[in-house]
Design a protein around this motif. Sequence first.
Motif, PDB file in Angstrom:
ATOM      1  N   TRP A   1       0.829  -1.198   0.000  1.00 38.30           N
ATOM      2  CA  TRP A   1       0.000   0.000   0.000  1.00 38.30           C
ATOM      3  C   TRP A   1       0.868   1.255   0.000  1.00 38.30           C
ATOM      4  O   TRP A   1       2.016   1.240   0.444  1.00 38.30           O
ATOM      5  CB  TRP A   1      -0.952   0.001   1.197  1.00 38.30           C
ATOM      6  CG  TRP A   1      -2.102   0.933   0.984  1.00 38.30           C
ATOM      7  CD1 TRP A   1      -2.286   2.161   1.542  1.00 38.30           C
ATOM      8  CD2 TRP A   1      -3.211   0.739   0.101  1.00 38.30           C
ATOM      9  NE1 TRP A   1      -3.441   2.746   1.072  1.00 38.30           N
ATOM     10  CE2 TRP A   1      -4.030   1.879   0.183  1.00 38.30           C
ATOM     11  CE3 TRP A   1      -3.589  -0.297  -0.755  1.00 38.30           C
ATOM     12  CZ2 TRP A   1      -5.197   2.030  -0.565  1.00 38.30           C
ATOM     13  CZ3 TRP A   1      -4.759  -0.148  -1.493  1.00 38.30           C
ATOM     14  CH2 TRP A   1      -5.554   0.991  -1.394  1.00 38.30           C
ATOM     15  N   ARG A   2       0.294   2.346  -0.476  1.00 39.88           N
ATOM     16  CA  ARG A   2       1.019   3.607  -0.570  1.00 39.88           C
ATOM     17  C   ARG A   2       1.389   4.135   0.815  1.00 39.88           C
ATOM     18  O   ARG A   2       0.649   3.930   1.798  1.00 39.88           O
ATOM     19  CB  ARG A   2       0.209   4.643  -1.331  1.00 39.88           C
ATOM     20  CG  ARG A   2      -1.009   5.131  -0.587  1.00 39.88           C
ATOM     21  CD  ARG A   2      -1.711   6.287  -1.303  1.00 39.88           C
ATOM     22  NE  ARG A   2      -2.238   5.935  -2.609  1.00 39.88           N
ATOM     23  CZ  ARG A   2      -3.457   5.441  -2.830  1.00 39.88           C
ATOM     24  NH1 ARG A   2      -4.263   5.183  -1.807  1.00 39.88           N
ATOM     25  NH2 ARG A   2      -3.866   5.154  -4.046  1.00 39.88           N
TER      26      ARG A   2
ATOM     27  N   LEU B   1       6.773  10.899  -7.366  1.00 41.84           N
ATOM     28  CA  LEU B   1       5.324  10.852  -7.547  1.00 41.84           C
ATOM     29  C   LEU B   1       4.883  11.585  -8.809  1.00 41.84           C
ATOM     30  O   LEU B   1       3.944  11.163  -9.489  1.00 41.84           O
ATOM     31  CB  LEU B   1       4.627  11.448  -6.319  1.00 41.84           C
ATOM     32  CG  LEU B   1       4.714  10.613  -5.040  1.00 41.84           C
ATOM     33  CD1 LEU B   1       4.215  11.412  -3.842  1.00 41.84           C
ATOM     34  CD2 LEU B   1       3.914   9.320  -5.173  1.00 41.84           C
TER      35      LEU B   1
ATOM     36  N   PHE C   1       1.392  10.366  -1.168  1.00 40.18           N
ATOM     37  CA  PHE C   1       0.632  10.671  -2.383  1.00 40.18           C
ATOM     38  C   PHE C   1       0.902  12.108  -2.802  1.00 40.18           C
ATOM     39  O   PHE C   1       1.325  12.952  -1.999  1.00 40.18           O
ATOM     40  CB  PHE C   1      -0.870  10.433  -2.196  1.00 40.18           C
ATOM     41  CG  PHE C   1      -1.557  11.398  -1.267  1.00 40.18           C
ATOM     42  CD1 PHE C   1      -2.155  12.559  -1.751  1.00 40.18           C
ATOM     43  CD2 PHE C   1      -1.628  11.150   0.099  1.00 40.18           C
ATOM     44  CE1 PHE C   1      -2.803  13.451  -0.902  1.00 40.18           C
ATOM     45  CE2 PHE C   1      -2.263  12.029   0.956  1.00 40.18           C
ATOM     46  CZ  PHE C   1      -2.858  13.187   0.459  1.00 40.18           C
TER      47      PHE C   1
ATOM     48  N   THR D   1       2.980  12.353   3.250  1.00 40.00           N
ATOM     49  CA  THR D   1       3.334  10.995   3.632  1.00 40.00           C
ATOM     50  C   THR D   1       2.534  10.628   4.874  1.00 40.00           C
ATOM     51  O   THR D   1       1.679  11.394   5.332  1.00 40.00           O
ATOM     52  CB  THR D   1       4.842  10.862   3.926  1.00 40.00           C
ATOM     53  OG1 THR D   1       5.128  11.461   5.197  1.00 40.00           O
ATOM     54  CG2 THR D   1       5.680  11.520   2.839  1.00 40.00           C
TER      55      THR D   1
END
Length: 485
Positions: free
Chosen positions: A379-380, A453, A383, A403
């Motif tokens: 999972w991240r 990102l 973003f 974060t």
Amino acid sequence: MKRYSAFLLLWIGGLGAAFGQTRPATPNILLIYTDDQRYDALSVVQQEQGAAARFPWFRTPNLDRLAQEGVRFRNAFVVNSLCSPSRSTMLNGRYNHLNGIANNHTPLTDTTITYATELRKAGYRTAFFGKWHMGNEKGKRPGFDYSFSFIGQGRYQDCPFEENGQPVQTQGWVDDVSTTHAIDYLQQHRKGPFFLALGFKSGHGPFQPAARNAEAYADAVLTQPDNELESAPYRGKVETGRKNAAAATPTGNWTEKNDKKIRDYFRTLKGVDENIGRVLQALDSLKISDNTVIVFTSDNGFFFGEHSLADKRAAYEDAIRVPLLVRYPARFRPGKRIDKLVLNLDIAPTILDLAGVKAPASFQGKSWVPLAEDKPAAWRTSFLYEYFYENGFNTPTIKAVRTENSKLILYPGQEDWSELYDLRADPREKKNLYSTAEGAKLKTALTKEISTLEKATGYTDPAYADPKPVDAQGRYIPPKTETLP
């Protein structure tokens, strides 16, 4: 032999059910979302915050019921805190630098692949009710078999609607009207499978609660946010061409000055909670609650004086965090709380996953169903957040990385406005570490992360964004006249 085989199949199926290996029938799905609802505009969150709660008097018993009977995501975010961009991202699962909407006045043209189109292909009946608001689009909502929706912002009282694109005049408070028609649809299509989206106008300003709630919270004590005087670095420094841009230095008590607005905002959300109760009652009476998924969220958060701001747009927590509640009795354990970073970008792939439909390659989010089912999943941990300057408003273009424990906020062309926060030590974003020795290591790490990102998401400054009010060096033009705080 046939009887023996049938018995064996039933026995094996029973074992599978006993060990949780069976899947329920294709579920009905309800996506319900509000406008501008802060993540903490839920009484379950206010109670959880304890002494730190700013609105402890606010009550949402029906939304709390969803949280108790389902899953509550405590770190849900939007990738752009503005209504139309966020709604388009929920629909087609793409960042706004790619999906055609970077402001509130552009219609959505990228409607060929959405959760609605893919659900229809899979045999779902699809319906949309209430607030669509991507620009001022008229007509039947694309991808939906049926729509009962209003144009743009609509209005709170006696709002004109369109039924499949045809004008219909209504009477009453707008979110009551939308809910009534949505419940009628549930009753007519109870056998499913159906997908129903219900978009509330509340709590968008100017706030006008239902008459029954006009005096609610009259005696509530309003609390000033502890970061009100930590002013946004761009405050009063962006030319908007309007006379309502905030002055550079905040003065007085923002909360005191906006007392009625704050109370009326929560009064509109009280009406939302009442309508959620109506929907829950309808599902129970139709006996379809167990196999109906309810996803509840909002298109963005909202400021009430934090950093001396109103509205949303900026990358601070109060604007980018949203409520996210999911109830699915047939699959999800009740009362579960999840702290992973989930996004409005994840709504579309999650809806398709719940329906057993593969997400299109164009979707940039991830289904959080594995998180809700306690299944290990990569999972991240960060973003990308983006906002593009919109004509007439005083928030500049923003790029940020959030974060699990920190945040870097950049204002392209204006490095002196940059912000860096250690959210573990400073959850209210009061101490900017960007230019400090203390923040040097974190700054290096997040600068690298935001670059990663950008590449992963195909970031670009889209041509369909409004032109920025900048000079030849790319710096924002300051206001020509001093304006109201």
